[in-house]
Design an enzyme around this catalytic site. Structure first.
Site: not given
Ligand code: NAD
Length: 352
Positions: A64, A235
């Site tokens: 990410e 998450d």
């Protein structure tokens, strides 16, 4: 070969130097400092550029990018999450990040962020609990005793006054490691054989496990009235820790809803399920805990502003010391239009 005036040197904080900096400041002090920085930036939340992080998913994990800017400074973090890495002897989460000057676009600092992410995640969790947990909480259950666990424990000790830590992990070796690392830190440690035993008497429950699936670390019947849940491990899409029924009984607090709806525990709920943004609790625009019997849930996923705060804090600590090296990473010719000539001159110099 000499390197005449064609470099804007960028401070780089290596893993070694980050560890030296943490030891120099003191780990609990640094997390208290980070919580204060993050809280200050949450107070000026509206002025930040915000976007859900840019994620590249694979079967085994995610990579990410997490950017943000306050108009003067820009920051981003590269971070991965690979639960299966542990079996290969690798970290589940690794990261590095960069700060840049918005006025010129030039980088101000490059830093390791694997350690800094653990510090900022724990600081954010404890800051959220400071606002949401029942008053006078002294006991925390810590479920998942991996890389993040000691950071969480010490942040809650430093920021929320936790004195007793009840540890559980499906792998007893993780609990042994965690208890060993936290010995002599002023916490009463209670290793437990089940999650049920770990949550006994705990006013705060932290879940910090890693598994790329919809896991059920806590079931509904395990969670009594009045507790605060700090859910750190869920998450990522398809990666949660709590039974959905717990969510339906809880006041849910999040960082940035557009990101948390994709990645957090609330991915299990409809998109219009009400949640409260943590920054609004801090500014007084929204209510935190309503009463002593409410279950509060911080659905932590980690947001770019927390990394920005952490990077700025580290940058502010680099003056007049040797906690960094200078990196030759920006080509900066004397004549800005003569990038090509800079290469020719370097060739001529090396030929001499
Ligand atoms: P880790 O792999 O080092 O540790 C995870 C631990 O969870 C392991 O010890 C494992 O045995 C344990 N575990 C797995 N399933 C379990 C279960 N059912 N019950 C009890 N224990 C179980 O990972 P880490 O670096 O400590 O990260 C933990 C989690 O936190 C990861 O999912 C990571 O993605 C997440 N994380 C979130 C944030 C955030 O900002 N919210 C930041 C960093 C990491």
């Amino acid at each position: 070969m000499s390197l005449p005036s064609r470099h804007a040197l960028v401070p780089f904080v290596s893993v070694d130097n980050m560890m030296r900096l943490v030891l120099h400041i003191g780990i609990e002090q640094m997390m208290a400092d980070l919580a204060a920085e993050i809280e200050a930036d949450f107070r000026r939340w509206p002025l930040f550029d915000k976007t859900p992080r840019v994620a590249s998913h694979s079967d085994v994990g995610v990579i990410e990018l997490m950017p943000t800017s306050d108009g003067e400074t820009y920051g981003f973090k590269y971070v991965n999450g690979h639960p299966s890495n542990m079996k290969k002897g690798l970290q589940t989460v690794t990261a590095f990040g960069l700060l840049a000057d918005v006025a010129t676009g030039y980088p101000l600092m490059l830093s390791e962020m694997t350690i800094l992410t653990a510090l900022r995640t724990a600081a954010t969790s404890a800051m959220a609990a400071k606002w949401l947990a029942p008053k006078g909480a002294t006991t925390m259950a810590m479920i998942g005793n991996g890389a993040q666990a000691e950071f969480q424990a010490l942040a809650f000790k430093a920021i929320c006054g936790i004195t007793e830590l009840r540890l559980y992990d499906i792998d007893p070796a993780a609990t042994t490691k965690c208890a060993r690392n936290l010995a002599d830190r002023g916490l009463h440690l209670v290793p437990c054989n089940s999650p049920e035993a770990a949550i006994e008497g705990a006013q705060i429950i932290t879940t910090c496990t890693a598994d790329k699936q919809l896991a059920t670390i806590l079931t509904d019947n395990m969670v009594g009235a009045g507790v605060h849940i700090n859910a750190v491990g869920g998450d990522c899409p398809g990666k949660t820790e709590l039974h959905r029924d717990i969510l339906l009984r809880s006041g849910i607090f999040v960082e940035y809803p557009p990101q948390t709806r994709i990645e957090g525990e609330i991915q299990q709920l409809p998109d219009d399920h009400p949640v409260t943004e943590l920054w609004q609790v801090i500014t007084g625009a929204a209510q935190g805990r309503t009463d002593g019997r409410q279950i509060t849930l911080f659905d932590s996923v980690g947001f770019a502003i927390e990394d920005f705060s952490a990077l700025r804090y580290v940058h502010s600590r680099l003056k007049n010391n040797d906690f960094h090296q200078d990196l030759d990473m920006i080509a900066d010719p004397d004549d800005p239009r003569d990038l090509f000539g800079m290469i020719l001159r370097a060739g001529a110099e090396s030929a001499v």
